[in-house]
Write a protein that holds these residues in place. Structure first.
Motif, short mmCIF file in Angstrom:
data_model
loop_
_atom_site.label_atom_id
_atom_site.label_comp_id
_atom_site.label_asym_id
_atom_site.label_seq_id
_atom_site.Cartn_x
_atom_site.Cartn_y
_atom_site.Cartn_z
N ALA A 1 39.98 40.46 27.55
CA ALA A 1 40.83 39.93 28.63
C ALA A 1 41.02 41.01 29.70
N LYS A 2 41.10 40.56 30.95
CA LYS A 2 41.35 41.45 32.10
C LYS A 2 42.30 40.72 33.05
N ASN A 3 43.44 41.34 33.35
CA ASN A 3 44.49 40.66 34.11
C ASN A 3 44.75 41.25 35.50
N TYR A 4 44.03 42.32 35.87
CA TYR A 4 44.26 42.96 37.18
C TYR A 4 42.91 43.33 37.78
N GLU A 5 42.97 43.70 39.07
CA GLU A 5 41.83 44.27 39.77
C GLU A 5 42.24 45.61 40.35
N ASP A 6 41.25 46.38 40.79
CA ASP A 6 41.53 47.69 41.38
C ASP A 6 42.49 47.55 42.56
N GLY A 7 43.45 48.47 42.65
CA GLY A 7 44.38 48.49 43.78
C GLY A 7 45.63 47.67 43.58
N GLU A 8 45.68 46.82 42.57
CA GLU A 8 46.88 46.01 42.33
C GLU A 8 47.97 46.84 41.70
N LEU A 9 49.21 46.38 41.89
CA LEU A 9 50.35 47.06 41.29
C LEU A 9 50.52 46.60 39.85
N TYR A 10 50.62 47.54 38.94
CA TYR A 10 50.81 47.25 37.53
C TYR A 10 52.29 46.97 37.28
#
Length: 339
Positions: free
Chosen positions: A161-170
């Motif tokens: 599973a992957k829920n984010y992309e580069d540059g997004e706020l965690y």
């Protein structure tokens, strides 16, 4: 005139007859008695095999959720990527880490300088101790930030599973999920009756409808020490080697545990009834000419017979095997044949 008198006499006679009270026999209601056949239970020696269904899970699952918040600098993998232990998964924004690293370097220089001064008596031991404490705390913080800024895989597996992309706020939701697939596990719920006989280390056969002619060997790793009071079952953890990776987490499989030879109480399969609206099963016993319903747990099936387990089920009990579908609890019965 004679005809009139005779007609009146006939009417009076009919009226008197119609008003007679009913006899006791006419008041008696017919009691329902069902014709049934029964079987006296006797122990039968069988090869005991416990068969249950379950769902496979990855033996280890890692939710990649760093302990620092902020911007995600870079994600090194995609869903389906295979990674080894220690591989880079995520790099978070490095500002906190770089600041702590700079502070740590400055404190290391300061501590080195104070060591020489405290030896000559130019600096108090208290000043040195305070600087050393700051140095140790910063070192621990730096290790923590390094671990949570440069997140690595703790074991070999596949990104599921992957829920984010580069540059997004965690924001706290796991960035990735890493699942081990070359080793799987399964939790199997077993009726409490078998608790004394199930041990860690026992062999388990795993079968999948996807591979109908293949058996995957497995082992009971943990027998959980408590019984579920609602289902009266206990759980075992099964370890399943999966080097060929034919099995996958989420698959529905059948498990078989060989328990050796033992005695069982068997009834014809048609004697077992299912309660409408639930999965509860029951049989009827002959209780001095009355049908008594007893809920049972089902064991293995042997041809046209099946094992039944309940507190009331014991050797010598008379189970209704034919005609049970017509009964309700408390119905009077007439036994026409006993086997």
């Amino acid at each position: 005139m004679k005809r009139t008198i005779m007609a009146m006499a006939l009417c009076l006679a009919l009226t008197a007859t119609g008003c007679k009270p009913k006899t006791a026999e006419q008041h008696t209601e017919t009691v329902r008695v069902e014709q049934v056949e029964t079987t006296i239970l006797k122990p039968v020696e069988v090869m005991r095999t416990l068969d249950f269904s379950t769902t496979l899970e990855g033996y280890q699952t890692m939710s990649v959720a760093p302990g620092v918040t902020g911007r995600i600098d870079h994600i090194f993998v995609e869903v389906g990527s295979r990674v080894g232990a220690g591989a880079n998964l995520v790099r978070m924004d490095q500002q906190q880490y770089n600041t702590a690293k700079l502070t740590y370097s400055n404190l290391a220089i300061e501590l080195s300088r104070l060591e020489a001064l405290v030896a000559s008596g130019a600096v108090s031991q208290q000043t040195y101790d305070q600087t050393k404490l700051s140095y140790d705390q910063t070192e621990e913080n730096l290790k923590y930030l390094e671990k949570n800024t440069f997140v690595k895989a703790q074991f070999s597996g596949v990104i599921s599973a992957k829920n984010y992309e580069d540059g997004e706020l965690y924001n706290g939701q796991a960035i990735l999920t890493l699942t081990q697939v070359n080793m799987l596990k399964a939790l199997v719920n077993i009726p409490e009756t078998f608790y004394p006989n199930v041990k860690a280390g026992m062999k388990v056969d795993i079968k999948s409808d996807i591979y109908p002619d293949k058996v995957f060997p497995a082992t009971i790793e943990i027998v959980y020490p408590t019984i579920d009071p609602a289902s009266h079952t206990f759980s075992v953890k099964v370890r399943i080697p999966n080097g060929g990776e034919q099995l996958r987490p989420g698959m529905y499989v059948h498990t078989s545990i060989e328990m050796g030879r033992g005695n069982a109480l068997l009834v014809p399969y048609q004697a077992v009834q299912k309660q409408i609206g639930s999965n509860d099963r029951y049989v009827y016993l002959n209780d001095n000419g009355t049908a008594r319903r007893v809920f049972v747990t089902l064991g293995n099936r042997y041809d046209d017979r099946i094992e039944v387990v309940a507190q009331e089920i014991a050797e010598g009990v008379e189970v209704i095997t034919t005609g049970a579908e017509k009964l309700v609890d408390g119905t009077q019965i007439n036994v026409t044949q006993t086997y």
